[in-house]
Design an enzyme around this catalytic site. Structure first.
Site, PDB file in Angstrom:
ATOM      1  NE  ARG A 149       7.702  10.892 -15.778  1.00  0.00           N
ATOM      2  CZ  ARG A 149       6.994  11.105 -14.458  1.00  0.00           C
ATOM      3  NH1 ARG A 149       7.430  10.875 -13.549  1.00  0.00           N
ATOM      4  NH2 ARG A 149       5.723  11.739 -14.559  1.00  0.00           N
ATOM      5  CG  ASP A 178       4.601   8.682 -15.189  1.00  0.00           C
ATOM      6  OD1 ASP A 178       3.910   9.381 -15.885  1.00  0.00           O
ATOM      7  OD2 ASP A 178       5.099   8.907 -14.012  1.00  0.00           O
ATOM      8  CG  HIS A 241       0.873   9.964 -14.419  1.00  0.00           C
ATOM      9  ND1 HIS A 241       2.030  10.857 -14.868  1.00  0.00           N
ATOM     10  CD2 HIS A 241       0.405  10.514 -13.535  1.00  0.00           C
ATOM     11  CE1 HIS A 241       1.877  11.923 -14.233  1.00  0.00           C
ATOM     12  NE2 HIS A 241       0.830  11.921 -13.505  1.00  0.00           N
ATOM     13  CD  GLU A 305       0.567  15.211 -11.429  1.00  0.00           C
ATOM     14  OE1 GLU A 305       0.866  16.114 -11.187  1.00  0.00           O
ATOM     15  OE2 GLU A 305       1.162  14.268 -11.955  1.00  0.00           O
ATOM     16  CD1 TRP A 370       0.206  13.337  -3.836  1.00  0.00           C
ATOM     17  CD2 TRP A 370       1.412  15.177  -5.062  1.00  0.00           C
ATOM     18  NE1 TRP A 370      -0.401  13.671  -5.074  1.00  0.00           N
ATOM     19  CE2 TRP A 370       0.375  14.344  -5.821  1.00  0.00           C
ATOM     20  CE3 TRP A 370       2.369  16.039  -5.626  1.00  0.00           C
ATOM     21  CZ2 TRP A 370      -0.011  15.060  -7.003  1.00  0.00           C
ATOM     22  CZ3 TRP A 370       1.773  16.273  -6.890  1.00  0.00           C
ATOM     23  CH2 TRP A 370       0.829  16.186  -7.433  1.00  0.00           C
ATOM     24  CE1 TYR A 395       6.674  14.362  -3.721  1.00  0.00           C
ATOM     25  CE2 TYR A 395       6.744  15.683  -5.799  1.00  0.00           C
ATOM     26  CZ  TYR A 395       6.012  14.726  -4.918  1.00  0.00           C
ATOM     27  OH  TYR A 395       4.727  14.271  -5.168  1.00  0.00           O
ATOM     28  CG  ASP A 397      11.779  16.104  -7.983  1.00  0.00           C
ATOM     29  OD1 ASP A 397      11.676  15.599  -6.976  1.00  0.00           O
ATOM     30  OD2 ASP A 397      10.921  16.713  -8.595  1.00  0.00           O
ATOM     31  CD1 TRP A 446       8.736  14.026  -8.026  1.00  0.00           C
ATOM     32  CD2 TRP A 446       8.366  12.039  -9.255  1.00  0.00           C
ATOM     33  NE1 TRP A 446       7.713  13.277  -7.428  1.00  0.00           N
ATOM     34  CE2 TRP A 446       7.132  12.085  -7.969  1.00  0.00           C
ATOM     35  CE3 TRP A 446       7.803  10.967 -10.106  1.00  0.00           C
ATOM     36  CZ2 TRP A 446       6.014  11.384  -7.739  1.00  0.00           C
ATOM     37  CZ3 TRP A 446       6.824   9.933  -9.879  1.00  0.00           C
ATOM     38  CH2 TRP A 446       6.151  10.550  -8.610  1.00  0.00           C
ATOM     39  CB  THR A 447      14.479  10.404 -12.799  1.00  0.00           C
ATOM     40  OG1 THR A 447      13.917   9.713 -13.705  1.00  0.00           O
ATOM     41  CG2 THR A 447      14.986  10.060 -11.640  1.00  0.00           C
ATOM     42  CD  GLU A 448      11.053  14.604 -18.526  1.00  0.00           C
ATOM     43  OE1 GLU A 448      10.774  13.321 -18.083  1.00  0.00           O
ATOM     44  OE2 GLU A 448      11.394  14.832 -19.673  1.00  0.00           O
TER      45      GLU A 448
HETATM   46  C1  ACM Z   1       3.379  13.188  -8.023  1.00  0.00           C
HETATM   47  O1  ACM Z   1       4.206  14.115  -7.742  1.00  0.00           O
HETATM   48  N1  ACM Z   1       2.783  13.176  -9.040  1.00  0.00           N
HETATM   49  C2  ACM Z   1       2.759  12.445  -7.049  1.00  0.00           C
END
Ligand code: ACM
Length: 520
Positions: A149, A178, A241, A305, A370, A395, A397, A446-448
């Site tokens: 991201r 991704d 993804h 996902e 997760w 997480y 983030d 996660w870095t969005e």
């Molecule tokens: C995830 O949070 N997409 C593993």
């Protein structure tokens, strides 16, 4: 450890710490005697302590710092070590070289925090005398950094690894691809990075974002991490993804003529890989190149996902499902993961994936659960090896407190320090056979919403200290004791220039005070 011995406030807490009277003095005349098999640890000691303290720590047969491999410590496993600091000598022993690397980090933490800063110079430095016997609870203690991201240069990844190793974490899981970016160079498919590493904007900010590594950079990172006892586990997402890959090679999708951009949105993207043979050739070729760069036993192929809408709407995918004898296009996901998983197993690697439920991936997958803590147990019951990555506890983030003025973070309630600390990868009521399959736990970032290195570290610390402490030190936990050690440990983080979240009353609130979600 009592506040009167702040230098023994180690993070993670060693298994056994016995203070002894006296101090060991390190000065320009202090030499290192590295017995056979300990050269890498001696090198690390010199690399980490030399520039920071200004001391040469030269090799010498009569050195007062002695590093030794000792098969009698075999009970301490791959990463355990014994450290004896006396007034005249410092002896670090382990059964295996990696144990010595962990002991080197303990020696660093025993020094005054200023000795970590890199700018400090003193004629001598003192350590408290102590006897330590130490061994980790879990073999997988990690952190996942999403560089897809928002890209981070390898120079930063080296620092990131240094901070993991300082906390005796042993795994950097690098999320390399991704929808929003592809960072891993693949010689056979150059457009993955020439096209897939650029996106026009993120979250409607109007600011283009780009970045990709070279293979040499990644190899250097792997070497840097290995010298610190850290394994870099690469992740290449499939079959979902993959929007950045499809922007580069639309023929790998379910609508070959379609032109796609590298995704500028955040969420779950409908576009997924097709299921024609060309796609499997692509995946295998990419993974061959990945395995050539990353010696990690574990190769992560994402898997989560993955909407099946495109397969349901594609005559070719429906035909493929029928030809493979599958119940329908929805079953293509497990079939896809199984094929790639078998390929990795044939190559001697361990396929690893994100589990949606804990029971949907082939059994040879090591799974990261997760979505829900119950999935970890379901996966272990089924016989999977499990890494606990529950999003409401690991997480990073999510914001870590309700303090006013917190920087933007992943929307959702905060995940407080206490919640991270309270996370129990294999609770006591599990059966022994289930608990044995839990390899450990890791944090994810996660870095969005996270672009800068300062923000990465603000979100990561001190929560990663909590995860490291529990993953290394084991069952039960001792929250007040941890907080007290952490108060001293922040001086080390200061010396290392980490812009961590301060220990405010709100950030230290416990889940039982009603401000943070229950650990479990
Ligand atoms: C995830 O949070 N997409 C593993």
């Amino acid at each position: 450890m009592p506040a009167s011995r702040p230098e023994l406030s180690l993070v993670p807490r060693p298994r056994k710490v016995s203070p002894r009277p006296g101090r060991f003095v390190l000065d320009a005349g202090t030499c290192v005697r590295a017995l056979p098999g300990t050269e890498a640890a001696a090198e690390l000691l010199r690399t980490l302590l030399g520039p920071a303290t200004g001391l040469p720590l030269a090799p010498a047969a009569d050195g007062r710092i002695v590093l030794a491999l000792d098969p009698q410590l075999g009970g301490l496993g791959e990463e355990g070590y014994g450290l004896t600091v006396g007034p005249q000598a410092l002896l670090l022993r382990a059964a295996r070289p990696t144990g010595l690397l962990r002991g080197v980090q303990t020696i660093r933490q025993l020094l005054p925090p200023e000795a970590l800063s890199g700018g400090a110079r003193a004629a001598s430095w003192e350590l408290p005398c102590v006897e330590i016997s130490d061994v980790p609870r879990y073999p997988w203690r990690g952190a996942m950094l999403d560089v897809a991201r928002h890209f981070q240069p390898v120079s930063y990844l080296r620092r990131y690894v240094d901070l993991l190793a300082f906390h005796k974490l042993n795994t950097l899981h690098l999320h390399l691809t991704d929808d929003q970016g592809w960072r891993m160079p693949v010689d056979a498919f150059p457009r993955l990075t020439s096209v897939g590493s650029h996106r026009a904007e993120s979250l409607s900010d109007g600011v283009p974002h780009s970045g990709a590594y070279t293979k040499q950079e990644l190899r250097d990172l792997v070497g840097h991490a290995a010298a610190r006892g850290v394994t870099v586990v690469p992740e290449i997402e499939m079959p979902g993804h993959v929007r950045a890959a499809l922007a580069a090679y639309p023929e790998l999708g379910n609508h070959p003529g379609r032109s796609l951009d590298v995704w500028t949105e955040w969420g779950v993207c409908d576009t997924v890989l097709g299921v024609h043979e060309q796609v499997f050739d692509f995946c295998r070729t990419v993974l061959e190149e990945v395995m050539d760069v990353f010696p990690s036993p574990y190769i992560h192929i994402g898997g989560e996902e993955c909407p099946t809408t495109e397969w349901e709407n594609s005559p070719a995918a429906r035909d493929r499902a029928a030809a493979e004898g599958l119940a329908g296009p929805g079953a293509l996901h497990g079939w896809f993961m199984g094929r790639i998983g078998s390929f990795l197993v044939e190559r001697g690697r361990r396929p690893t994936g994100w589990a949606e439920t804990g029971t949907e991936l082939p059994l040879d997958f090591t799974v990261m659960t997760w979505r829900d803590p119950a999935h970890a147990r379901a996966a272990a019951r089924r016989g999977h090896r499990v890494v606990s990555a529950h999003h409401r506890a690991t997480y990073l983030d999510y914001a870590q407190s309700t303090d006013p003025g917190e920087p933007p973070a992943q929307p959702g309630d905060p995940v407080g320090l206490h919640t991270v600390y309270g996370n129990e990868p294999a609770p006591e009521d599990w059966e022994a056979g289930e608990a044995e399959l839990v390899l450990g736990t890791q944090a994810q970032l996660w870095t969005e919403y996270v672009r800068t290195q300062d923000r990465i570290e603000y979100l990561t610390y001190p929560r990663l200290c909590a995860l490291a402490d529990r993953a290394w030190s084991g069952s039960g936990g001792d929250w007040p004791g941890f907080v007290e050690r952490l108060r001293h440990h922040t001086a080390r983080l200061d010396a290392l220039g980490v812009p961590y979240h301060p220990l405010t009353p709100r950030s230290l609130m416990t889940a039982s005070a009603g401000t943070a979600p229950s650990p479990r």
